[in-house]
Design a protein around this motif. Structure first.
Motif, PDB file in Angstrom:
ATOM      1  N   ASN A   1      -6.917   2.439  -0.986  1.00 35.87           N
ATOM      2  CA  ASN A   1      -7.070   2.406   0.466  1.00 35.87           C
ATOM      3  C   ASN A   1      -8.470   1.931   0.835  1.00 35.87           C
ATOM      4  O   ASN A   1      -8.654   1.136   1.768  1.00 35.87           O
ATOM      5  CB  ASN A   1      -6.837   3.803   1.054  1.00 35.87           C
ATOM      6  N   GLN A   2      -9.453   2.421   0.112  1.00 36.15           N
ATOM      7  CA  GLN A   2     -10.834   2.014   0.362  1.00 36.15           C
ATOM      8  C   GLN A   2     -11.039   0.538   0.020  1.00 36.15           C
ATOM      9  O   GLN A   2     -11.797  -0.170   0.695  1.00 36.15           O
ATOM     10  CB  GLN A   2     -11.789   2.890  -0.438  1.00 36.15           C
ATOM     11  N   LEU A   3     -10.366   0.075  -1.031  1.00 30.22           N
ATOM     12  CA  LEU A   3     -10.442  -1.338  -1.392  1.00 30.22           C
ATOM     13  C   LEU A   3      -9.889  -2.221  -0.272  1.00 30.22           C
ATOM     14  O   LEU A   3     -10.496  -3.238   0.085  1.00 30.22           O
ATOM     15  CB  LEU A   3      -9.656  -1.577  -2.689  1.00 30.22           C
ATOM     16  N   LEU A   4      -8.760  -1.830   0.292  1.00 24.50           N
ATOM     17  CA  LEU A   4      -8.153  -2.606   1.372  1.00 24.50           C
ATOM     18  C   LEU A   4      -9.077  -2.667   2.581  1.00 24.50           C
ATOM     19  O   LEU A   4      -9.272  -3.736   3.184  1.00 24.50           O
ATOM     20  CB  LEU A   4      -6.806  -1.988   1.755  1.00 24.50           C
TER      21      LEU A   4
ATOM     22  N   ARG B   1       0.813  -1.219   0.000  1.00 29.53           N
ATOM     23  CA  ARG B   1       0.000   0.000   0.000  1.00 29.53           C
ATOM     24  C   ARG B   1       0.848   1.272   0.000  1.00 29.53           C
ATOM     25  O   ARG B   1       0.445   2.282  -0.570  1.00 29.53           O
ATOM     26  CB  ARG B   1      -0.972   0.006   1.180  1.00 29.53           C
ATOM     27  N   TYR B   2       2.026   1.240   0.595  1.00 30.34           N
ATOM     28  CA  TYR B   2       2.885   2.425   0.576  1.00 30.34           C
ATOM     29  C   TYR B   2       3.722   2.514  -0.701  1.00 30.34           C
ATOM     30  O   TYR B   2       4.386   3.524  -0.931  1.00 30.34           O
ATOM     31  CB  TYR B   2       3.797   2.447   1.794  1.00 30.34           C
ATOM     32  N   ASP B   3       3.669   1.474  -1.515  1.00 32.37           N
ATOM     33  CA  ASP B   3       4.413   1.475  -2.773  1.00 32.37           C
ATOM     34  C   ASP B   3       3.546   1.887  -3.953  1.00 32.37           C
ATOM     35  O   ASP B   3       4.054   2.053  -5.061  1.00 32.37           O
ATOM     36  CB  ASP B   3       4.985   0.074  -3.048  1.00 32.37           C
TER      37      ASP B   3
ATOM     38  N   GLN C   1      -6.776  10.124  -6.320  1.00 26.09           N
ATOM     39  CA  GLN C   1      -7.130   9.022  -7.213  1.00 26.09           C
ATOM     40  C   GLN C   1      -6.749   7.676  -6.614  1.00 26.09           C
ATOM     41  O   GLN C   1      -7.515   6.706  -6.702  1.00 26.09           O
ATOM     42  CB  GLN C   1      -6.444   9.205  -8.566  1.00 26.09           C
ATOM     43  N   ARG C   2      -5.565   7.592  -6.001  1.00 29.06           N
ATOM     44  CA  ARG C   2      -5.115   6.317  -5.435  1.00 29.06           C
ATOM     45  C   ARG C   2      -5.828   5.963  -4.145  1.00 29.06           C
ATOM     46  O   ARG C   2      -5.723   4.826  -3.669  1.00 29.06           O
ATOM     47  CB  ARG C   2      -3.603   6.349  -5.199  1.00 29.06           C
TER      48      ARG C   2
ATOM     49  N   ILE D   1       2.656   3.807  -9.253  1.00 28.73           N
ATOM     50  CA  ILE D   1       1.787   3.578 -10.410  1.00 28.73           C
ATOM     51  C   ILE D   1       1.311   4.904 -11.007  1.00 28.73           C
ATOM     52  O   ILE D   1       0.696   4.927 -12.071  1.00 28.73           O
ATOM     53  CB  ILE D   1       0.576   2.693 -10.072  1.00 28.73           C
ATOM     54  N   GLY D   2       1.589   6.019 -10.333  1.00 28.21           N
ATOM     55  CA  GLY D   2       1.191   7.321 -10.837  1.00 28.21           C
ATOM     56  C   GLY D   2      -0.180   7.740 -10.354  1.00 28.21           C
ATOM     57  O   GLY D   2      -0.805   7.070  -9.536  1.00 28.21           O
ATOM     58  N   GLY D   3      -0.650   8.873 -10.872  1.00 30.30           N
ATOM     59  CA  GLY D   3      -1.910   9.435 -10.416  1.00 30.30           C
ATOM     60  C   GLY D   3      -1.700  10.294  -9.187  1.00 30.30           C
ATOM     61  O   GLY D   3      -0.576  10.538  -8.739  1.00 30.30           O
TER      62      GLY D   3
END
Length: 479
Positions: free
Chosen positions: A435-438, A418-420, A430-431, A424-426
């Motif tokens: 966090n919400q998925l986790l 999650r800290y990496d 946006q990313r 992936i950009g953005g």
């Protein structure tokens, strides 16, 4: 359909003519400002300026039939214009919807340009470095492309094209401090108040500041940009990020709704600003309002433009809605997945950015196209050239696992990286979907350690954004 972020064929729909600038620089003006173009055509020089103006302002000027029209007319005026060709091919690549691995015409154009500048004995340094940057981009070497534009800025700090190209590239790479500092170190060198496009530096700097958590300074810079040019869509966008990150959702809604006539004409960014508007409603627990924006603005504009920035927003929004309340989201927006997934299907083999691939996976899972999702995952394993390729594969696996209700696997895949994910950009905003998925996966997991973990993840979220109705609703799910 135009599959480009910056070259839009649907210019008539914008109904926008150039009110931000109506005079463009000829050869003499460029020379007097210390930026050699390498063309003797006054018309080509002015169209080069018109193109950069639209690119920085994020709009299509109907006077030129948009960015695509001004580029075509520019090269008609001077077919040998090296800097002009570097601009054209750079914008095609920067769309992240074109890659020389697949588009052989683009690959040949870039190779021919490299040969042209190599054979020109009097090619200037700026021409050579812009071409080198485009070549690096075309080969997937984004870090080297950024460095080439940085080298241009050491010698030509008022080269707005190099500034815009390098900040866009750092955004794609997730290089947040470099994005900020690339603007910070040249802003003081724009000493003349008469330099064209100078006001746009405030919004560009503001975005770098917000991505490095300097929210108060970011807000100040964004407001300076809007004072100079109310139609600066990027300053509006940077301010929207400040409101998002600080949980000032009512201010965000007011900001976007009261300035709609200013930023909506920036058609290359308007869909994304509407996306921010919808995020505020998701945060407030108003999914119907978010879906209304999705249906009336985001989905419609995405199908019209085919721009990659619009496509990823079109996938991210329904995915976020499903994470918090799958049943409600299915009723509100589930019907749209089959209509929007087609937007990514021509790009499933591109593998240009990890960020794009992750959003394609959201769409494939939303539409229950698991065979295609498995293929995307498998093909990504060989895409070693994209930034964060290993992180990308693990992220794709986690999205797919969640969709298949393998919640424990999703947590085990996503938590260690999650800290990496910045690679992936953005943007941070946006990313945040990951966090919400986790959190959603941990809430659904049957593992006791995941139930303990999710409590801490929610506490961590509350510490970062103390005023957050979404976090409050997530906390209630722990009971």
């Amino acid at each position: 359909m135009c599959m480009s972020l910056y070259i839009n064929t649907n210019v008539a729909k914008t109904k926008h003519t150039c009110t931000m600038r109506d005079k463009f620089r000829g050869v003499l003006e460029w020379t007097n400002e210390g930026i050699p173009l390498g063309t003797q055509s006054n018309e080509a020089a002015k169209l080069y300026d018109a193109t950069i103006t639209q690119y920085v302002g994020l709009y299509d000027d109907a006077n030129f039939n948009g960015i695509g029209g001004s580029l075509n007319k520019m090269l008609e005026a001077d077919p040998d214009f090296i800097a002009g060709k570097a601009l054209k091919y750079g914008l095609e690549l920067m769309s992240t919807a074109e890659t020389t691995r697949i588009n052989k015409d683009l690959a040949k154009n870039v190779d021919d340009l490299v040969a042209q500048v190599s054979s020109k004995s009097d090619a200037n340094y700026r021409e050579k470095m812009h071409v080198q940057a485009v070549l690096n981009w075309s080969r997937g070497n984004l870090n080297q492309a950024a460095q080439a534009w940085e080298d241009v800025l050491v010698q030509y700090p008022t080269d707005m094209l190099a500034i815009k190209m390098v900040t866009d590239t750092y955004f794609f790479l997730g290089k947040q401090r470099k994005l900020r500092d690339s603007v910070a170190r040249v802003m003081p060198l724009w000493s003349s108040a008469d330099l064209p496009l100078k006001s746009y530096l405030h919004g560009m700097y503001a975005f770098g500041l917000v991505e490095t958590n300097f929210y108060a300074k970011a807000e100040s810079e964004a407001r300076k940009g809007l004072e100079c040019e109310p139609k600066d869509g990027w300053s509006t966008h940077a301010l929207a990020h400040v409101f998002e990150m600080e949980g000032r959702v009512d201010e965000g809604i007011s900001h976007l709704s009261t300035t709609l006539s200013d930023w909506e004409i920036c058609n290359l960014l308007a869909t994304h600003n509407y996306w921010h508007w919808a995020l505020y409603h998701i945060e407030k627990g108003e999914p119907e309002a978010a879906v209304e924006i999705f249906e009336t603005e985001i989905r419609k504009r995405c199908h019209e433009s085919g721009a990659m920035l619009d496509i990823v927003d079109c996938f991210s929004l329904p995915f976020r809605l499903q994470l918090e309340n799958p049943e409600s989201a299915e009723k509100l927006i589930g019907k749209h997945w089959s209509n929007i997934v087609e937007l990514c299907e021509p790009h499933l083999n591109d593998h240009i950015l990890s960020f794009n691939d992750a959003h394609f996976m959201m769409a494939l899972c939303g539409a229950r196209k698991y065979a295609e999702a498995d293929e995307l995952l498998e093909n990504s394993s060989s895409a070693e050239w994209i930034s964060g390729s290993e992180v990308n594969r693990q992220l794709l696996k986690s999205i797919l696992a969640y969709s298949r209700e393998q919640y424990e696997l999703c947590v085990d895949l996503l938590y260690p990286i999650r800290y990496d994910l910045v690679v992936i950009g953005g943007s941070d905003a946006q990313r945040d979907v990951f966090n919400q998925l986790l959190i959603a996966a941990a809430l659904n997991s049957t593992k006791a350690e995941h139930r303990r973990l999710v409590k801490q993840l929610i506490l961590e979220r509350a510490a970062l954004k103390p005023v957050s109705p979404l976090t409050d609703r997530l906390s209630l799910k722990l009971n």
